[in-house]
Design a protein around this motif. Structure first.
Motif, PDB file in Angstrom:
ATOM      1  N   GLY A  78      -2.305   1.386  -3.798  1.00  0.00           N
ATOM      2  CA  GLY A  78      -1.340   0.312  -3.602  1.00  0.00           C
ATOM      3  C   GLY A  78      -0.943  -0.338  -4.907  1.00  0.00           C
ATOM      4  O   GLY A  78      -1.403   0.036  -5.990  1.00  0.00           O
ATOM      5  N   LEU A 125      -6.289  -6.079   4.110  1.00  0.00           N
ATOM      6  CA  LEU A 125      -5.919  -4.701   4.392  1.00  0.00           C
ATOM      7  C   LEU A 125      -6.349  -4.377   5.816  1.00  0.00           C
ATOM      8  O   LEU A 125      -7.364  -4.907   6.297  1.00  0.00           O
ATOM      9  CB  LEU A 125      -6.589  -3.737   3.417  1.00  0.00           C
ATOM     10  CG  LEU A 125      -6.302  -3.956   1.930  1.00  0.00           C
ATOM     11  CD1 LEU A 125      -7.067  -2.932   1.089  1.00  0.00           C
ATOM     12  CD2 LEU A 125      -4.816  -3.875   1.647  1.00  0.00           C
ATOM     13  N   THR A 142       0.836  -1.188   0.000  1.00  0.00           N
ATOM     14  CA  THR A 142       0.000   0.000   0.000  1.00  0.00           C
ATOM     15  C   THR A 142       0.877   1.247   0.000  1.00  0.00           C
ATOM     16  O   THR A 142       1.943   1.272   0.625  1.00  0.00           O
ATOM     17  CB  THR A 142      -0.942   0.025   1.217  1.00  0.00           C
ATOM     18  OG1 THR A 142      -1.705   1.248   1.198  1.00  0.00           O
ATOM     19  CG2 THR A 142      -0.177  -0.059   2.513  1.00  0.00           C
TER      20      THR A 142
END
Length: 358
Positions: free
Chosen positions: A181, A65, A44
């Motif tokens: 990302g 994430l 990211t």
């Protein structure tokens, strides 16, 4: 007596194999389908525009994430159809039961069937799922979901490739934000070489069992096995701790909870191998049996269970993949080698003859 001990060791090893197979599915589901390794590197670049107190990172080798919101305001994660999916803020974490992403992101494969209530056009129905300011989730926008690699990878699999740049939209009140990302293909290592080195190492350790136990060299061989088991057991404890840290565990309490819920077998066999190593160093009775049994459990639950890193470029730990492979190789060498050496010493031990009757 020796035959009885060997038989018991075989039974325990068989039970360990069965337990490994029976518990494989729950273990794989730990940490929301945390992979044992992957060839896709997810990174990211952060949140844009930047917000003080709003942080994002990749966890579980790119499988999820993690968004932490300490801004004091609620921030929404937007789903695949532009609908509100998650909300995280000072009052905790909520998910929208009307969002298809709520169900598609339950598994890494994204294969959960959608219920009738999943309608991205419907008003959100928020369900509280956690306290605190942090939420973790699978996101197909940051993953490669196809079974076959991209065309560029198939054409040149020995080179690193940028698969795509990805974004996940957020909303801070009326302000749009975005998590950015990258997703890259990283060529996997040569698994054959790692297995070859491991096999040579375990044969060398197993050869310690050929030294006569009654000779002074035999006592030194037992001490060497004890040292190896302590070292291998320590690595078997450190590795799952690393997996929990990579999965986003916070603090000692978070790591312990994660270990007990998803990495319990590796943890217990590591601690058991350390205890067996000290037992061997003390040259206690039946030390050969203890070494063989602890080595078998170590090889199964802490070595073979993590051997996928030999064939994957990205390991689910917060250190380099090369270090992860070395750790797993040492655990396998120590565990399997100690098992072989212990069994050889048991077989070579003098047998007590039964008394004869006239």
């Amino acid at each position: 007596m020796i035959r009885t001990l060997v038989a018991r060791a075989g039974l325990v090893a068989a039970a360990a194999c069965a337990a490994t197979l029976l518990t494989a599915a729950p273990a794989a589901a730990h940490g929301a389908d945390a992979p044992d390794g992957t060839d896709y590197r997810t990174r990211t670049t952060g949140v844009a525009p930047a917000r003080p107190g709003l942080e994002v990172r990749v966890v579980e080798a790119g499988a999820r994430l993690e968004l932490t919101n300490r801004t004091g305001r609620a921030v929404e994660v937007i789903g695949y159809s532009g609908e509100p999916y998650l909300r995280v803020g000072p009052d905790g974490v909520f998910e929208n039961s009307r969002s298809p992403a709520t169900y598609l992101n339950r598994t890494l494969a994204g294969d959960t069937a959608l219920p009738a209530e999943a309608d991205p056009a419907a008003p959100p129905s928020w369900q509280r799922i956690a306290d605190g300011p942090t939420v973790r989730w699978h996101d197909q926008r940051a993953l490669w979901q196809e079974s076959a690699p991209p065309a560029a990878v198939r054409a040149a699999p020995d080179r690193e490739h940028r698969v795509r740049d990805w974004t996940v939209p957020l909303r801070d009140g009326a302000d749009p934000l975005v998590i950015g990302g990258t997703l890259d293909w990283v060529p996997p290592p040569d698994a054959f070489s790692w297995w070859a080195v491991t096999i040579v190492g375990l044969l060398a350790v197993g050869a310690l069992g050929l030294v006569a136990a009654a000779a002074p060299a035999g006592a030194r061989a037992l001490s060497a096995l004890g040292v190896l088991l302590v070292a291998g057991g320590a690595l078997a404890v450190v590795y799952p701790v690393g997996r929990e840290l990579d999965a986003g565990a916070q603090g000692v309490g978070g790591v312990v909870v994660g270990l007990l819920s998803g990495q319990i077998w590796s943890l217990l066999t590591g601690l058991g191998a350390i205890a067996a190593g000290w037992y061997a160093l003390a040259r206690r009775p039946a030390a050969d049996f203890v070494v063989a049994l602890a080595g078998a459990c170590l090889a199964l639950f802490a070595g073979a269970a993590n051997a996928a890193v030999f064939a994957r470029s990205i390991a689910p730990v917060p250190w380099s993949p090369e270090a992860a492979r070395v750790m797993v190789a040492i655990v396998l060498v120590t565990g399997t080698g100690a098992t072989a050496a212990g069994v050889l010493r048991l077989k070579a031990a003098p047998r007590t003859k039964s008394p004869t009757h006239p």
